[in-house]
Design a protein around this motif. Structure first.
Motif, PDB file in Angstrom:
ATOM      1  N   MET A   1      -9.478  -5.860  -6.303  1.00 16.72           N
ATOM      2  CA  MET A   1     -10.071  -4.904  -5.394  1.00 16.72           C
ATOM      3  C   MET A   1      -9.686  -5.286  -3.965  1.00 16.72           C
ATOM      4  O   MET A   1      -9.803  -6.438  -3.580  1.00 16.72           O
ATOM      5  N   VAL A   2      -9.183  -4.318  -3.221  1.00 18.93           N
ATOM      6  CA  VAL A   2      -8.794  -4.584  -1.834  1.00 18.93           C
ATOM      7  C   VAL A   2      -9.848  -4.038  -0.877  1.00 18.93           C
ATOM      8  O   VAL A   2     -10.634  -3.162  -1.227  1.00 18.93           O
ATOM      9  N   ASN A   3      -9.832  -4.564   0.334  1.00 11.47           N
ATOM     10  CA  ASN A   3     -10.742  -4.130   1.375  1.00 11.47           C
ATOM     11  C   ASN A   3      -9.930  -3.453   2.481  1.00 11.47           C
ATOM     12  O   ASN A   3      -9.368  -4.134   3.339  1.00 11.47           O
ATOM     13  N   PRO A   4      -9.848  -2.112   2.463  1.00  9.06           N
ATOM     14  CA  PRO A   4      -9.071  -1.411   3.486  1.00  9.06           C
ATOM     15  C   PRO A   4      -9.562  -1.690   4.903  1.00  9.06           C
ATOM     16  O   PRO A   4      -8.764  -1.719   5.838  1.00  9.06           O
ATOM     17  N   MET A   5     -10.860  -1.932   5.064  1.00 10.08           N
ATOM     18  CA  MET A   5     -11.402  -2.210   6.402  1.00 10.08           C
ATOM     19  C   MET A   5     -10.897  -3.544   6.952  1.00 10.08           C
ATOM     20  O   MET A   5     -10.902  -3.764   8.151  1.00 10.08           O
ATOM     21  N   ALA A   6     -10.460  -4.423   6.062  1.00 12.96           N
ATOM     22  CA  ALA A   6      -9.891  -5.715   6.469  1.00 12.96           C
ATOM     23  C   ALA A   6      -8.367  -5.638   6.553  1.00 12.96           C
ATOM     24  O   ALA A   6      -7.703  -6.651   6.733  1.00 12.96           O
ATOM     25  N   GLY A   7      -7.808  -4.433   6.400  1.00 14.00           N
ATOM     26  CA  GLY A   7      -6.369  -4.252   6.499  1.00 14.00           C
ATOM     27  C   GLY A   7      -5.612  -4.497   5.209  1.00 14.00           C
ATOM     28  O   GLY A   7      -4.391  -4.561   5.214  1.00 14.00           O
ATOM     29  N   GLU A   8      -6.323  -4.637   4.104  1.00 17.29           N
ATOM     30  CA  GLU A   8      -5.672  -4.937   2.830  1.00 17.29           C
ATOM     31  C   GLU A   8      -5.158  -3.668   2.147  1.00 17.29           C
ATOM     32  O   GLU A   8      -5.743  -2.597   2.276  1.00 17.29           O
ATOM     33  N   VAL A   9      -4.060  -3.848   1.407  1.00 22.18           N
ATOM     34  CA  VAL A   9      -3.441  -2.772   0.641  1.00 22.18           C
ATOM     35  C   VAL A   9      -3.094  -3.333  -0.740  1.00 22.18           C
ATOM     36  O   VAL A   9      -2.636  -4.469  -0.850  1.00 22.18           O
ATOM     37  N   ALA A  10      -3.297  -2.522  -1.778  1.00 18.27           N
ATOM     38  CA  ALA A  10      -3.015  -2.963  -3.147  1.00 18.27           C
ATOM     39  C   ALA A  10      -1.559  -2.698  -3.517  1.00 18.27           C
ATOM     40  O   ALA A  10      -0.972  -1.696  -3.120  1.00 18.27           O
ATOM     41  N   LEU A  11      -1.000  -3.617  -4.282  1.00 16.01           N
ATOM     42  CA  LEU A  11       0.343  -3.472  -4.830  1.00 16.01           C
ATOM     43  C   LEU A  11       0.322  -4.043  -6.240  1.00 16.01           C
ATOM     44  O   LEU A  11      -0.184  -5.155  -6.452  1.00 16.01           O
ATOM     45  N   VAL A  12       0.871  -3.292  -7.196  1.00 17.67           N
ATOM     46  CA  VAL A  12       0.998  -3.797  -8.558  1.00 17.67           C
ATOM     47  C   VAL A  12       2.464  -4.149  -8.766  1.00 17.67           C
ATOM     48  O   VAL A  12       3.347  -3.298  -8.660  1.00 17.67           O
ATOM     49  N   MET A  13       2.683  -5.432  -9.041  1.00 18.00           N
ATOM     50  CA  MET A  13       4.033  -5.960  -9.176  1.00 18.00           C
ATOM     51  C   MET A  13       4.107  -6.764 -10.466  1.00 18.00           C
ATOM     52  O   MET A  13       3.272  -7.649 -10.692  1.00 18.00           O
ATOM     53  N   ASP A  14       5.060  -6.413 -11.311  1.00 21.09           N
ATOM     54  CA  ASP A  14       5.219  -7.067 -12.608  1.00 21.09           C
ATOM     55  C   ASP A  14       3.918  -7.067 -13.400  1.00 21.09           C
ATOM     56  O   ASP A  14       3.579  -8.033 -14.081  1.00 21.09           O
ATOM     57  N   GLY A  15       3.159  -5.977 -13.260  1.00 21.44           N
ATOM     58  CA  GLY A  15       1.928  -5.806 -14.017  1.00 21.44           C
ATOM     59  C   GLY A  15       0.712  -6.493 -13.437  1.00 21.44           C
ATOM     60  O   GLY A  15      -0.389  -6.352 -13.958  1.00 21.44           O
ATOM     61  N   ASP A  16       0.877  -7.237 -12.354  1.00 15.02           N
ATOM     62  CA  ASP A  16      -0.240  -7.942 -11.715  1.00 15.02           C
ATOM     63  C   ASP A  16      -0.587  -7.265 -10.396  1.00 15.02           C
ATOM     64  O   ASP A  16       0.293  -6.882  -9.624  1.00 15.02           O
ATOM     65  N   ALA A  17      -1.897  -7.149 -10.120  1.00  8.31           N
ATOM     66  CA  ALA A  17      -2.361  -6.537  -8.874  1.00  8.31           C
ATOM     67  C   ALA A  17      -2.459  -7.600  -7.784  1.00  8.31           C
ATOM     68  O   ALA A  17      -2.938  -8.707  -8.022  1.00  8.31           O
ATOM     69  N   TYR A  18      -2.015  -7.233  -6.596  1.00  6.01           N
ATOM     70  CA  TYR A  18      -2.052  -8.114  -5.437  1.00  6.01           C
ATOM     71  C   TYR A  18      -2.715  -7.384  -4.274  1.00  6.01           C
ATOM     72  O   TYR A  18      -2.535  -6.182  -4.104  1.00  6.01           O
ATOM     73  N   ALA A  19      -3.444  -8.134  -3.454  1.00  6.73           N
ATOM     74  CA  ALA A  19      -3.971  -7.614  -2.199  1.00  6.73           C
ATOM     75  C   ALA A  19      -3.053  -8.119  -1.091  1.00  6.73           C
ATOM     76  O   ALA A  19      -2.912  -9.321  -0.898  1.00  6.73           O
ATOM     77  N   LEU A  20      -2.407  -7.202  -0.382  1.00  8.40           N
ATOM     78  CA  LEU A  20      -1.502  -7.540   0.706  1.00  8.40           C
ATOM     79  C   LEU A  20      -2.207  -7.336   2.035  1.00  8.40           C
ATOM     80  O   LEU A  20      -3.052  -6.442   2.168  1.00  8.40           O
ATOM     81  N   LYS A  21      -1.831  -8.145   3.026  1.00  5.23           N
ATOM     82  CA  LYS A  21      -2.442  -8.043   4.348  1.00  5.23           C
ATOM     83  C   LYS A  21      -1.470  -8.603   5.384  1.00  5.23           C
ATOM     84  O   LYS A  21      -0.825  -9.620   5.145  1.00  5.23           O
ATOM     85  N   LEU A  22      -1.394  -7.928   6.513  1.00  5.92           N
ATOM     86  CA  LEU A  22      -0.550  -8.425   7.602  1.00  5.92           C
ATOM     87  C   LEU A  22      -1.408  -9.201   8.595  1.00  5.92           C
ATOM     88  O   LEU A  22      -2.013  -8.639   9.488  1.00  5.92           O
ATOM     89  N   THR A  23      -1.456 -10.501   8.384  1.00  4.89           N
ATOM     90  CA  THR A  23      -2.136 -11.390   9.323  1.00  4.89           C
ATOM     91  C   THR A  23      -1.210 -11.622  10.518  1.00  4.89           C
ATOM     92  O   THR A  23      -0.040 -11.212  10.502  1.00  4.89           O
ATOM     93  N   LEU A  24      -1.709 -12.302  11.530  1.00  7.93           N
ATOM     94  CA  LEU A  24      -0.882 -12.606  12.694  1.00  7.93           C
ATOM     95  C   LEU A  24       0.341 -13.426  12.288  1.00  7.93           C
ATOM     96  O   LEU A  24       1.463 -13.160  12.730  1.00  7.93           O
ATOM     97  N   GLY A  25       0.140 -14.399  11.418  1.00  2.61           N
ATOM     98  CA  GLY A  25       1.263 -15.200  10.924  1.00  2.61           C
ATOM     99  C   GLY A  25       2.254 -14.361  10.138  1.00  2.61           C
ATOM    100  O   GLY A  25       3.473 -14.539  10.256  1.00  2.61           O
ATOM    101  N   ALA A  26       1.739 -13.438   9.328  1.00  3.30           N
ATOM    102  CA  ALA A  26       2.617 -12.557   8.548  1.00  3.30           C
ATOM    103  C   ALA A  26       3.405 -11.638   9.469  1.00  3.30           C
ATOM    104  O   ALA A  26       4.586 -11.353   9.218  1.00  3.30           O
TER     105      ALA A  26
END
Length: 107
Positions: A1-26
């Protein structure tokens, strides 16, 4: 589960779900990877539809890293993304939009 208010976006890659986020370092990683003059240039490329596959891949990789997933670029290049290239581009654009969205005022 992602939190859009925290800037997270979901991506399903190779069958696994990931929460992506662009932090300052990213974001710093993203600037370096793309050799962009500024992140505004990258945002403008997405807004005008002039982005490249390289832009999408760099955004996804930075988002994975910002979300705490130490995925290597080589693994992302060979990954099966659910929804294909269109979904990858949608997620990349959404990552940028959420990274620079103004948070709602707490009331």
């Amino acid at each position: 589960m992602v939190n859009p208010m925290a800037g997270e976006v979901a991506l399903v890659m190779d069958g696994d779900a990931y929460a992506l986020k662009l932090t300052l370092g990213a974001l710093a990683e993203l600037e370096e990877a793309l050799g962009a003059e500024s992140l505004v240039d990258l945002v403008e490329r997405f807004e005008t539809g002039r982005f490249r596959t390289r832009d999408v891949m760099a955004l996804l990789l930075a988002g994975l890293h910002g979300g705490g997933h130490p995925v290597r670029a080589e693994a992302l290049l060979s990954a099966e993304i659910e929804g294909g290239p269109l979904e990858a581009a949608r997620v990349a654009g959404l990552l940028l939009a959420r990274a620079f969205a103004m948070p709602a005022a707490a009331g």
